[in-house]
Each structure stands twice: as C-alpha cells, then as structure tokens.
Design a protein around this motif. Structure first.
Motif, PDB file in Angstrom:
ATOM      1  N   HIS A 198       0.837  -1.204   0.000  1.00 32.19           N
ATOM      2  CA  HIS A 198       0.000   0.000   0.000  1.00 32.19           C
ATOM      3  C   HIS A 198       0.872   1.255   0.000  1.00 32.19           C
ATOM      4  O   HIS A 198       0.605   2.210  -0.735  1.00 32.19           O
TER       5      HIS A 198
ATOM      6  N   ASP B  80      -7.420 -12.611   0.640  1.00 34.85           N
ATOM      7  CA  ASP B  80      -8.171 -11.354   0.711  1.00 34.85           C
ATOM      8  C   ASP B  80      -7.328 -10.173   0.248  1.00 34.85           C
ATOM      9  O   ASP B  80      -7.821  -9.260  -0.425  1.00 34.85           O
TER      10      ASP B  80
ATOM     11  N   LYS C 232      -7.162  -9.968  -3.459  1.00 36.07           N
ATOM     12  CA  LYS C 232      -8.360  -9.364  -4.045  1.00 36.07           C
ATOM     13  C   LYS C 232      -8.260  -7.838  -4.026  1.00 36.07           C
ATOM     14  O   LYS C 232      -8.700  -7.158  -4.964  1.00 36.07           O
ATOM     15  N   ILE C 233      -7.684  -7.293  -2.957  1.00 39.44           N
ATOM     16  CA  ILE C 233      -7.498  -5.840  -2.880  1.00 39.44           C
ATOM     17  C   ILE C 233      -6.536  -5.376  -3.968  1.00 39.44           C
ATOM     18  O   ILE C 233      -6.757  -4.349  -4.623  1.00 39.44           O
TER      19      ILE C 233
ATOM     20  N   ASN D 256      -7.287  -2.825  -7.256  1.00 39.95           N
ATOM     21  CA  ASN D 256      -6.544  -1.580  -7.461  1.00 39.95           C
ATOM     22  C   ASN D 256      -5.568  -1.656  -8.632  1.00 39.95           C
ATOM     23  O   ASN D 256      -4.780  -0.732  -8.831  1.00 39.95           O
TER      24      ASN D 256
END
Length: 384
Positions: free
Chosen positions: A277, A366, A369-370, A374
């Motif tokens: 991130h 999970d 998937k993020i 993005n």
C-alpha cells in the motif's frame, strides 16, 4: 592490500581460500581449510574477539600472547577482506558457503559465530555503530549470500544463519543509528567503510536474509517495526535539517551497489506483509524506483570499480527493481484459474512462482483481491 588484490582480480579470492581456478562443477566445494590465508583471517578475528586470545574458530593457529594494540581496526580490516572474498566468489555462480567455511559443520558454526559475535558487540551503543561491527555484519551477510545462487540454502547453514542474525528490531536500530563522526555534516568518508563498502551494507544484507529465510513471521515483524518505510527513506537519500528547518546536508545512505540491491530485495519481501500500500500505490516511492534506473545512475553504476558494478551490477539492480514493481502482477496471476505465470514476461523469469507475490496468494487471498481491485490505478501510475 589483500582486499585490493581481490577487487582487481576475482581469481585471487580462490587463491586465498585454497580453491582451484576455475571452480569445479560440484555441489559442495571444500575451501578455507587450515593453512589458507582465509583461515588465518578468521583466526585473527577470533583472537580479537576474546580478551584471553582464545581461538574460537577451531582453526590451527599459533596464538602467541602478543597484545593487540588496536583490535577494532584489525577486525574491521579482516572482516572487510572476508566480505570481499565472498563477493568475488559469488561472481563465479558456482561457489557456496562451504568454499569459505569448509565442509566441517563445526568450523562452519564457529566461523559464522565469531562474525556474529563481532557484529553484535556494539548492541548496547545508542549513538553510533562502530566500523568493525558494520564490517562483521557485511562479512556475515556476504558469506550467507553465497548460497543464494543454489536456489536454496543448505538446511544446516540456514538454521545456523537465522539463529545468529540479530532480531529485526535490533537491525532496525542499527539502520537508524548515526555514524561515528556524524556530529556535524555527514560526508562520504563517514558513510563508507571503504571506497567500495557502505557502512549500512551489512545491516541491510542481514535483514534481507532474515526476511528471505525467516518466513511470514519475519516479514510481519519487519512491517510492524516500520522497516519498509525506513528502507525507502534510505534509498531516497533524505535531507538533514537544522533546528530552524534549514537544509544543511543530505543524509547519505551509506550503501554500495550491493547494499542497494539487498535493500530493494528486502523491500520486495516486505510487500507480502502488506506494505505494498505504502510502496506501490504512492507516487514518491515509484519515482524513487524510476530514478534508480535513470541514465545518470546506471552510468555511474557501470563505472563502479568494486563488486556490484559494471554490466552485472546493472542487471542485478534492474532485476531487483522489477521484483518490486512486478509484485502485484505476480500476486494476481497466481490466483487459481488465472493464466500460468510461465506464460508471462520473459517466459516466467520475472513472474515466477517462488516470488513474494506468488507466496502471498497462498497466505492471504483477501489481500490479493485488494491488489486486483486496485490494479487499474497501479498500471496508470506506472504509465505516468
């Protein structure tokens, strides 16, 4: 002098270890035994590690009770030579840690332990890290790196190395420490152990090994300690300011080309812990990676006279940057039902199943998937 010889001709590294040249195509090569110059270097480090001058490495050596006037400088010089030998052997692509540690597990443990002892001898310092400790960390990480080209580490070497590498929190503290003469403005002499070795090389090298072989727990600990942000800050060459906010100098990173590659590899491993991130979805870190591949930087790297420079150094740098940038693609393509990664870039060389992104798919679906959600934003940022 020995270090300069090794830098001028990699074959000298074989001579110091008592190895034939070229190295035979064998899985395990026994080198560094008694009577070799390398064994004498380990004996010197061992003698300096003990106030009683007791030999800790198990090597045959005439340990007369001569007082060592400056053990720190002697350890620093010896460790830097050992590190340079390891880096020279790595160029062959066939050398393993046994080329320097012998095939004896007892001597392997003893030699790694004496380096770890010197690397940890400065743990209580809160103001700076001593040069001999930095040199010992560099020697230890360089020797462990010899097994990287084998695709996997020898199990007993891996166990010994992980037990001897300082905890992540300790390594983070070393990365944050000021340099011994950094009371005013940092200069090149304060951030380089020699012209070819950065003062932080060994620390990031050990960190990279802990992340690479320590599993998900090591990555989680690194992310919780803010390691990814600190590594990115090192590569960004941050500015130093006085009490009034005026820029007085840049805080030089203290990394050689090899140290930069280890830093990038550490960042790549941390991506699987969730730091993608902050690294991949922000323009500043992406611009930093782009700047590392600028023509100016690549030309400087090509002219670097130490190990880690030249065309091989450029290849290592570019591959390390691609390992970071390709992380989202690897993670998404590793999802069951997606196209095989072997059909991806360069026939799967870049997007391989052993990369952090592929492991992330199995460990945290999970989060994958993020990343997939993005992906358009990430591709757009890369194009910019």
């Amino acid at each position: 002098l020995l270090m300069r010889w090794c830098l001028s001709c990699a074959t000298i590294c074989n001579v110091l270890c008592g190895l034939p040249s070229p190295l035979p195509a064998a899985n395990a090569i026994d080198g560094g035994g008694d009577g070799t110059i390398l064994a004498d270097l380990f004996c010197i480090i061992s003698l300096c590690s003990s106030s009683s001058h007791k030999n800790m490495t198990g090597d045959t050596y005439d340990s007369k009770s001569n007082k060592i006037s400056n053990p720190g400088a002697l350890v620093r010089s010896s460790c830097l030579t050992v590190a340079t030998v390891a880096q020279g052997l790595k160029l062959t692509g066939r050398a393993t840690s046994s080329c320097m540690l012998t095939a004896s597990q007892k001597k392997q443990r003893a030699r790694l332990s004496v380096l770890a002892h010197q690397a940890a001898s400065d743990d209580r310092s809160t103001a700076s890290i001593e040069p001999h400790c930095s040199a010992a960390m560099l020697a230890l990480s360089s020797i462990i790196s010899l097994d990287d080209d084998m695709g996997h580490m020898n199990s007993h070497i891996a166990e010994m190395a992980l037990a001897l590498i300082p905890p992540t929190a300790t390594l983070r503290g070393h990365l944050r420490l000021a340099f011994p003469d950094e009371s005013s403005v940092p200069c090149k002499n304060s951030v380089m152990l020699t012209y070819w070795h950065g003062v932080r090389d060994g620390c990031v090298g050990l960190l990279e090994k802990r992340l690479k072989y320590g599993g998900p727990l090591a990555i989680e600990q690194a992310c919780s300690n803010g390691i990814p942000a600190h590594l990115t800050c090192l590569l960004a060459n941050p500015q130093k300011e006085d009490s009034q906010g005026k820029v007085i100098a840049k805080d030089l990173p203290g990394l050689s080309p090899i140290g930069v590659v280890w830093t990038l590899s550490s960042i790549a491993h941390c991506l699987a812990g969730g730091s993608f991130h902050d690294i991949l979805y922000r323009r500043e870190p992406l611009k930093l990676l782009s700047d590392l591949m600028s023509e100016t930087h690549l030309n400087a790297l090509k002219c670097w006279t130490g190990y880690g420079g030249g065309s091989d150094g450029i290849k290592d740098l570019v591959n390390s940057i691609i390992d970071v940038l390709a992380f989202p693609f690897v993670a998404v393509q590793s999802v069951p039902g997606s196209p095989l990664t072997s059909a991806s870039v360069s026939s799967g060389y870049l997007l391989n199943s052993g990369s952090p992104g592929a492991r992330m798919c199995a460990e945290n679906a999970d989060m994958v998937k993020i990343i997939e959600a993005n992906m358009p934003q990430y591709v757009q940022m890369l194009l910019e």
